[in-house]
Scaffold this active site. Structure first.
Site, PDB file in Angstrom:
ATOM      1  N   GLY A  95      14.529 -13.736 -17.041  1.00 38.61           N
ATOM      2  CA  GLY A  95      13.100 -13.908 -16.830  1.00 38.61           C
ATOM      3  C   GLY A  95      12.276 -12.791 -17.441  1.00 38.61           C
ATOM      4  O   GLY A  95      11.057 -12.897 -17.587  1.00 38.61           O
ATOM      5  N   ASP A 128       6.117 -11.575 -14.305  1.00 39.08           N
ATOM      6  CA  ASP A 128       5.334 -11.288 -15.512  1.00 39.08           C
ATOM      7  C   ASP A 128       6.211 -10.974 -16.721  1.00 39.08           C
ATOM      8  O   ASP A 128       5.700 -10.698 -17.807  1.00 39.08           O
ATOM      9  CB  ASP A 128       4.368 -10.121 -15.243  1.00 39.08           C
ATOM     10  CG  ASP A 128       5.095  -8.849 -14.828  1.00 39.08           C
ATOM     11  OD1 ASP A 128       6.340  -8.825 -14.859  1.00 39.08           O
ATOM     12  OD2 ASP A 128       4.404  -7.867 -14.475  1.00 39.08           O
ATOM     13  N   ARG A 180      19.105  -2.463 -23.624  1.00 41.75           N
ATOM     14  CA  ARG A 180      20.374  -2.414 -22.902  1.00 41.75           C
ATOM     15  C   ARG A 180      21.494  -2.947 -23.797  1.00 41.75           C
ATOM     16  O   ARG A 180      21.316  -3.926 -24.501  1.00 41.75           O
ATOM     17  CB  ARG A 180      20.251  -3.259 -21.632  1.00 41.75           C
ATOM     18  CG  ARG A 180      21.518  -3.351 -20.841  1.00 41.75           C
ATOM     19  CD  ARG A 180      21.247  -3.776 -19.419  1.00 41.75           C
ATOM     20  NE  ARG A 180      20.949  -5.202 -19.312  1.00 41.75           N
ATOM     21  CZ  ARG A 180      20.731  -5.812 -18.135  1.00 41.75           C
ATOM     22  NH1 ARG A 180      20.749  -5.114 -17.009  1.00 41.75           N
ATOM     23  NH2 ARG A 180      20.461  -7.098 -18.094  1.00 41.75           N
ATOM     24  N   ARG A 187      27.620 -13.711 -16.587  1.00 47.03           N
ATOM     25  CA  ARG A 187      27.785 -13.387 -15.169  1.00 47.03           C
ATOM     26  C   ARG A 187      28.510 -14.515 -14.453  1.00 47.03           C
ATOM     27  O   ARG A 187      28.605 -15.629 -14.987  1.00 47.03           O
ATOM     28  CB  ARG A 187      26.387 -13.260 -14.514  1.00 47.03           C
ATOM     29  CG  ARG A 187      25.448 -12.370 -15.274  1.00 47.03           C
ATOM     30  CD  ARG A 187      24.073 -13.026 -15.452  1.00 47.03           C
ATOM     31  NE  ARG A 187      23.290 -12.281 -16.451  1.00 47.03           N
ATOM     32  CZ  ARG A 187      22.543 -11.247 -16.180  1.00 47.03           C
ATOM     33  NH1 ARG A 187      22.388 -10.866 -14.938  1.00 47.03           N
ATOM     34  NH2 ARG A 187      21.912 -10.599 -17.131  1.00 47.03           N
ATOM     35  N   ASP A 256      24.575 -13.352  -9.670  1.00 50.67           N
ATOM     36  CA  ASP A 256      23.977 -13.240 -11.008  1.00 50.67           C
ATOM     37  C   ASP A 256      24.034 -11.806 -11.531  1.00 50.67           C
ATOM     38  O   ASP A 256      23.753 -11.573 -12.704  1.00 50.67           O
ATOM     39  CB  ASP A 256      22.525 -13.738 -10.998  1.00 50.67           C
ATOM     40  CG  ASP A 256      21.688 -13.067  -9.933  1.00 50.67           C
ATOM     41  OD1 ASP A 256      22.031 -13.195  -8.745  1.00 50.67           O
ATOM     42  OD2 ASP A 256      20.705 -12.387 -10.282  1.00 50.67           O
ATOM     43  N   ASN A 257      24.409 -10.860 -10.672  1.00 50.29           N
ATOM     44  CA  ASN A 257      24.559  -9.479 -11.114  1.00 50.29           C
ATOM     45  C   ASN A 257      26.029  -9.059 -11.113  1.00 50.29           C
ATOM     46  O   ASN A 257      26.331  -7.872 -11.060  1.00 50.29           O
ATOM     47  CB  ASN A 257      23.758  -8.532 -10.208  1.00 50.29           C
ATOM     48  CG  ASN A 257      22.258  -8.770 -10.331  1.00 50.29           C
ATOM     49  OD1 ASN A 257      21.790  -9.253 -11.357  1.00 50.29           O
ATOM     50  ND2 ASN A 257      21.521  -8.442  -9.302  1.00 50.29           N
ATOM     51  N   ASP A 266      22.884  -4.461 -14.057  1.00 48.54           N
ATOM     52  CA  ASP A 266      21.649  -4.554 -13.287  1.00 48.54           C
ATOM     53  C   ASP A 266      21.483  -3.434 -12.282  1.00 48.54           C
ATOM     54  O   ASP A 266      21.784  -3.559 -11.101  1.00 48.54           O
ATOM     55  CB  ASP A 266      21.516  -5.924 -12.613  1.00 48.54           C
ATOM     56  CG  ASP A 266      20.674  -6.836 -13.487  1.00 48.54           C
ATOM     57  OD1 ASP A 266      20.537  -6.518 -14.682  1.00 48.54           O
ATOM     58  OD2 ASP A 266      20.145  -7.838 -12.993  1.00 48.54           O
TER      59      ASP A 266
END
Ligand code: AMP
Ligand code: MG
Length: 490
Positions: A95, A128, A180, A187, A256-257, A266
């Site tokens: 996102g 955002d 990164r 994942r 998801d991490n 993350d």
């Protein structure tokens, strides 16, 4: 200046974009108004075969800010789902991160190069798509600290400020983007995304992609799904043992991490512990203490059960058989974890051979550390730099433990000097202490001064050096300095 210093060139070799279109959305980062460089990781750039000066060039900064797309880059946002704090979310995805592409490094390894905070994507939901300077600097320092400690992790290649502000609960904050680098960003949640959509073709494709990329030794496995599950279980058991051994608390071990390659990924509300406490939690959003220090192995196993569920169909035609196979693999996690944990912890107390009650000896030290509210890092560091018969706490139960320990060391057939050398190379003087991380973020935000960031980053890069012991970064926080809560700050 030669040409290479003026233009950033990355030798991209992108494989994820060749997977089926439902794996990602193609899109470019959203430009920012006036990017400015905070830092470049010279040694990581070297590993990736990228000229670090080209990252610092005007062109390089524009690429790191997402304002310019480098040649060969094919930007995408990756699709994934996940369980957040145990609750199923069918669609998450990148996102606020955009994968620029992959490159083959000088170590022969394929790496993702990703911008985190690069603008909205189809996966942004209400967000955002941006990052502010706090989480960017935190991830930069903590991930590099983990790398220097030898813990499998994503890395930080660069950070820039954007010149735009980002609205957070605390008000407008300076925007920033982290570059990164990861062996991949796949994942458990990537598998879950397709399993939830009953897209078996995609799972199969992903499975073979992951085996090729991370577990090539499994290419000819009789049962690739089962072999892959076992390999990820092993990699995660190793990873969590590393975390436990340095007092690292991840804070958001959502599926998801949880990376398929077994790397730490993350860095949100994560922190290293100061005073040892098995039920320590830092994250302000982890109200149920789901991701407390002592729960990390159990949660990793829970995450792996979710991976197993995605792979069942490929393990056996008979569902019951498949469940039995997966369950047996999952049950191995405990044994694998203890195996890796003992490797780490034996080294931390200088045991170079194996005896049956070593785990009990280690556990009783941990209990004493909790009871006496000892600093995790310093306790082990002191063991490393003292003779076993020189008590660091004369009298009492700690001294009793130390006598037990010194007898155990005496039982080793190996010279004491070797034990001490192992401890010195295993027990860091420096971790990225939470109060120092918070202080350097405050200085960057309030005074636009990155000197504390650079000083902390330099210290964490050489965690085992003797020079640090009397320096400013080795000290535990005073009661006033202690920071016991972290905020996700997304
Ligand atoms: P995280 O807590 O960082 O693991 O993120 C969980 C999910 O929220 C992921 O799908 C992220 O991409 C998404 N997310 C986090 N922060 C933002 C943001 N500022 N804008 C858009 N999506 C975000
Ligand atoms: Mg995440």
């Amino acid at each position: 200046m030669n040409a290479s210093q003026n233009t950033l060139s990355i030798d991209f070799d992108n494989s994820y974009v060749s997977l089926a279109p439902e794996f990602y959305e193609k899109l470019n980062p959203t430009p920012v108004s006036s990017p400015s460089l905070i830092v470049v990781n010279d040694s990581l750039a070297g590993l990736l075969g990228i000229d670090p000066d080209s990252l610092r060039s005007e062109h390089g900064i524009q690429v790191l800010a997402g304002n310019h797309i480098a040649d060969g880059s094919e930007p995408i946002a990756m699709a994934y789902a996940g369980h957040q704090f145990g609750n199923w979310v069918p669609q998450l995805g990148d996102g606020r991160a955009i994968l620029l592409g992959e490159t083959l490094a000088t170590d022969g390894q394929r790496y993702d190069v990703q911008l985190k905070g690069a603008g909205r994507t189809p996966f942004s939901r209400g967000g955002d798509g941006r990052n502010w300077i706090g989480p960017v600097l935190r991830e930069y320092v903590v991930s590099e600290a983990m790398a220097a400690l030898g813990v499998p992790t994503t890395r930080a290649l660069a950070a820039v400020t954007t010149g735009d502000s980002v609205l957070r609960e605390t008000g407008p904050m300076p925007g920033a983007i982290l570059t990164r680098v990861a062996r991949s960003h796949i994942r458990v949640g990537t598998f879950q995304y397709f399993a939830a959509r009953q897209n078996n073709d995609a799972i199969e494709q992903l499975m073979h992609h992951v085996i090729d990329r991370h577990y090539p030794q499994l290419r000819d496995a009789d049962n690739p799904a089962l072999a892959l599950l076992a390999a990820v279980i092993d990699a995660q058991a190793n990873l969590i043992a590393h975390w436990q051994s340095v007092g690292f608390i991840h804070g958001v071990m959502n599926t998801d991490n949880c990376s398929i390659s077994g790397d730490t990924i993350d860095y949100g509300p994560c922190a290293f512990m100061d005073t040892f406490s098995a039920d320590q939690v830092f994250s302000s959003i982890d109200r149920g203490a789901r991701y407390a220090y002592q729960n990390q192995p159990r949660i990793a196993q829970w995450n792996l059960v979710n991976l197993a569920q995605c792979l069942l169909t490929f393990m056996h035609d008979d569902q019951e058989e498949a469940v039995g196979m997966a369950q047996a693999a999952i049950n191995e996690f405990d044994e694998r974890f203890v195996h890796y944990y003992l490797i780490r912890m034996r080294a931390k107390i200088g045991l170079l051979d194996e005896q049956d009650d070593d785990l009990a000896l280690i556990s009783s030290l941990m209990d004493l550390m909790a009871r006496h509210k000892l600093d995790f890092t310093q306790t082990f560091r002191q063991l490393a730099h003292r003779a076993p018969d020189d008590p660091f706490a004369p009298g009492g139960d700690l001294h009793d433990w130390q006598l037990r320990w010194s007898q155990r060391i005496d039982n080793c057939a190996i010279p004491l000097s070797e034990s001490q050398r192992t401890m010195q190379l295993t027990n860091p003087a420096i971790i990225a202490r939470n109060h120092q991380v918070e202080a350097m973020i405050e200085q960057a935000v309030n005074e636009q001064d990155f000197s504390a960031f650079h000083a902390l980053l330099k210290a964490v890069a050489t965690p085992f050096e003797r020079d640090h012991d009397d320096g400013p970064f080795a000290a535990a926080p005073t009661e006033q300095e202690r920071v016991t809560q972290t905020f996700c700050g997304t």
